[in-house]
Design an enzyme around this catalytic site. Structure first.
Site, PDB file in Angstrom:
ATOM      1  CD1 TRP A  31      13.237 -15.081  23.130  1.00 31.31           C
ATOM      2  CD2 TRP A  31      15.256 -14.146  23.202  1.00 31.31           C
ATOM      3  NE1 TRP A  31      13.786 -15.383  24.339  1.00 31.31           N
ATOM      4  CE2 TRP A  31      15.028 -14.817  24.426  1.00 31.31           C
ATOM      5  CE3 TRP A  31      16.461 -13.475  23.017  1.00 31.31           C
ATOM      6  CZ2 TRP A  31      15.957 -14.839  25.453  1.00 31.31           C
ATOM      7  CZ3 TRP A  31      17.382 -13.496  24.043  1.00 31.31           C
ATOM      8  CH2 TRP A  31      17.140 -14.169  25.243  1.00 31.31           C
ATOM      9  CB  SER A  65       9.847  -8.942  21.488  1.00 31.31           C
ATOM     10  OG  SER A  65       9.404 -10.166  20.955  1.00 31.31           O
ATOM     11  CG  PHE A  66      13.580  -4.002  24.135  1.00 31.06           C
ATOM     12  CD1 PHE A  66      12.627  -3.648  25.076  1.00 31.06           C
ATOM     13  CD2 PHE A  66      14.620  -3.110  23.885  1.00 31.06           C
ATOM     14  CE1 PHE A  66      12.692  -2.434  25.743  1.00 31.06           C
ATOM     15  CE2 PHE A  66      14.694  -1.901  24.552  1.00 31.06           C
ATOM     16  CZ  PHE A  66      13.729  -1.553  25.484  1.00 31.06           C
ATOM     17  CD  GLU A  67      16.591  -5.870  20.513  1.00 29.66           C
ATOM     18  OE1 GLU A  67      16.105  -7.008  20.495  1.00 29.66           O
ATOM     19  OE2 GLU A  67      17.054  -5.341  21.539  1.00 29.66           O
ATOM     20  CB  VAL A  89       7.486 -11.752  25.212  1.00 25.83           C
ATOM     21  CG1 VAL A  89       8.431 -11.505  26.390  1.00 25.83           C
ATOM     22  CG2 VAL A  89       7.694 -10.704  24.139  1.00 25.83           C
ATOM     23  CB  ILE A  90       7.848 -17.445  26.575  1.00 30.18           C
ATOM     24  CG1 ILE A  90       7.270 -17.656  25.158  1.00 30.18           C
ATOM     25  CG2 ILE A  90       7.364 -18.565  27.505  1.00 30.18           C
ATOM     26  CD1 ILE A  90       7.697 -18.934  24.466  1.00 30.18           C
ATOM     27  CG  HIS A  96      14.469  -9.549  30.536  1.00 29.93           C
ATOM     28  ND1 HIS A  96      15.697  -9.120  30.979  1.00 29.93           N
ATOM     29  CD2 HIS A  96      14.393  -9.167  29.244  1.00 29.93           C
ATOM     30  CE1 HIS A  96      16.332  -8.526  29.998  1.00 29.93           C
ATOM     31  NE2 HIS A  96      15.559  -8.535  28.928  1.00 29.93           N
ATOM     32  CG  PHE A 121       1.176  -5.555  19.298  1.00 33.33           C
ATOM     33  CD1 PHE A 121       2.381  -4.979  19.662  1.00 33.33           C
ATOM     34  CD2 PHE A 121       0.604  -6.472  20.162  1.00 33.33           C
ATOM     35  CE1 PHE A 121       3.008  -5.306  20.852  1.00 33.33           C
ATOM     36  CE2 PHE A 121       1.218  -6.809  21.363  1.00 33.33           C
ATOM     37  CZ  PHE A 121       2.426  -6.225  21.700  1.00 33.33           C
ATOM     38  NE  ARG A 135      -3.296 -17.719  23.188  1.00 31.94           N
ATOM     39  CZ  ARG A 135      -3.515 -18.801  23.969  1.00 31.94           C
ATOM     40  NH1 ARG A 135      -2.706 -19.840  23.903  1.00 31.94           N
ATOM     41  NH2 ARG A 135      -4.542 -18.836  24.797  1.00 31.94           N
TER      42      ARG A 135
HETATM   43  C1  DLZ Z   1      16.295 -11.080  26.998  1.00 31.75           C
HETATM   44  C2  DLZ Z   1      15.016 -11.632  26.480  1.00 31.75           C
HETATM   45  C3  DLZ Z   1      14.283 -12.545  27.263  1.00 31.75           C
HETATM   46  C4  DLZ Z   1      14.684 -12.953  28.624  1.00 31.75           C
HETATM   47  N1  DLZ Z   1      13.160 -13.094  26.782  1.00 31.75           N
HETATM   48  C5  DLZ Z   1      12.729 -12.746  25.547  1.00 31.75           C
HETATM   49  C6  DLZ Z   1      11.536 -13.319  25.021  1.00 31.75           C
HETATM   50  O1  DLZ Z   1      10.863 -14.162  25.621  1.00 31.75           O
HETATM   51  N2  DLZ Z   1      11.154 -12.932  23.768  1.00 31.75           N
HETATM   52  C7  DLZ Z   1      11.856 -12.000  23.030  1.00 31.75           C
HETATM   53  O2  DLZ Z   1      11.427 -11.682  21.911  1.00 31.75           O
HETATM   54  N3  DLZ Z   1      12.988 -11.476  23.509  1.00 31.75           N
HETATM   55  C8  DLZ Z   1      13.444 -11.826  24.731  1.00 31.75           C
HETATM   56  N4  DLZ Z   1      14.594 -11.292  25.213  1.00 31.75           N
HETATM   57  C9  DLZ Z   1      15.409 -10.419  24.320  1.00 31.75           C
HETATM   58  C10 DLZ Z   1      14.976  -8.951  24.289  1.00 31.75           C
HETATM   59  O3  DLZ Z   1      13.801  -8.779  23.494  1.00 31.75           O
HETATM   60  C11 DLZ Z   1      16.098  -8.104  23.639  1.00 31.75           C
HETATM   61  O4  DLZ Z   1      16.471  -8.678  22.423  1.00 31.75           O
HETATM   62  C12 DLZ Z   1      17.332  -8.007  24.531  1.00 31.75           C
HETATM   63  O5  DLZ Z   1      16.977  -7.532  25.812  1.00 31.75           O
HETATM   64  C13 DLZ Z   1      18.375  -7.058  23.896  1.00 31.75           C
HETATM   65  O6  DLZ Z   1      17.854  -5.725  23.822  1.00 31.75           O
END
Ligand code: DLZ
Length: 157
Positions: A31, A65-67, A89-90, A96, A121, A135
């Protein structure tokens, strides 16, 4: 925490432990790939500059990033001296952002508490794309470089 007016990516190689023989795993979120690829390049080049063999650096991609937490957990199952997680993450229109940031920070903290190997991190949490660009190779340096230095310092603790 503010990095405005400073570039923190300059490092003194003499003060960074040698990376010779160190095995580093890098987990990269896809992402915002424009940002995470630059962070990866900064981390990779710094590890090489500090003596890590290219063959001792492994890369794994995850969707977002969640993964990164699961990716890091799997990386820790292997023989590694440190793991670097890279994400961007933006802030958007919804909450979210908060949930992803919270999930990844809590998850990585938990992995560090396990103590198997340090998990560094390198997740940018910015309000705008411009801040992320600044950055990840822009006017505020490259946080990937800093993550690589942190990994080598933590690997020798
Ligand atoms: C869904 C989502 C959103 C809205 N924004 C970001 C982001 O800015 N940066 C990022 O790394 N991931 C984003 N994701 C995806 C989540 O991290 C994750 O991949 C999904 O929720 C599936 O678990």
């Amino acid at each position: 925490m503010a990095t405005i007016h400073s570039n923190l990516s300059a490092y003194d190689k003499a003060e960074v432990p040698s990376g010779e023989g160190k095995k580093i795993s890098i987990v990269v979120a896809e992402w915002n790939a424009e940002i995470t690829e630059n962070l990866f390049d900064g981390a990779f080049q710094t590890l090489i500059d500090c003596g890590v063999a290219a063959s001792d650096i492994t890369r794994t991609n995850v969707p977002g990033s969640f993964e990164l937490v699961y990716g890091a957990r799997k990386a820790l199952e292997k023989d590694v001296d440190a793991v670097i997680v890279i994400g961007s993450v933006i802030q958007g229109q919804t909450k979210h952002f908060d949930f992803v940031c919270h999930g990844v920070t809590q998850g990585i903290t938990a992995l560090n508490l396990e103590g198997k190997a340090p998990v560094i991190f390198c997740v940018l949490t910015d309000n705008t794309l411009q801040q992320a660009q600044d950055r990840s190779g822009g006017k505020h340096g490259n946080k990937g470089v800093e993550a690589a230095v942190a990994a080598l310092k933590m690997a020798v603790l």
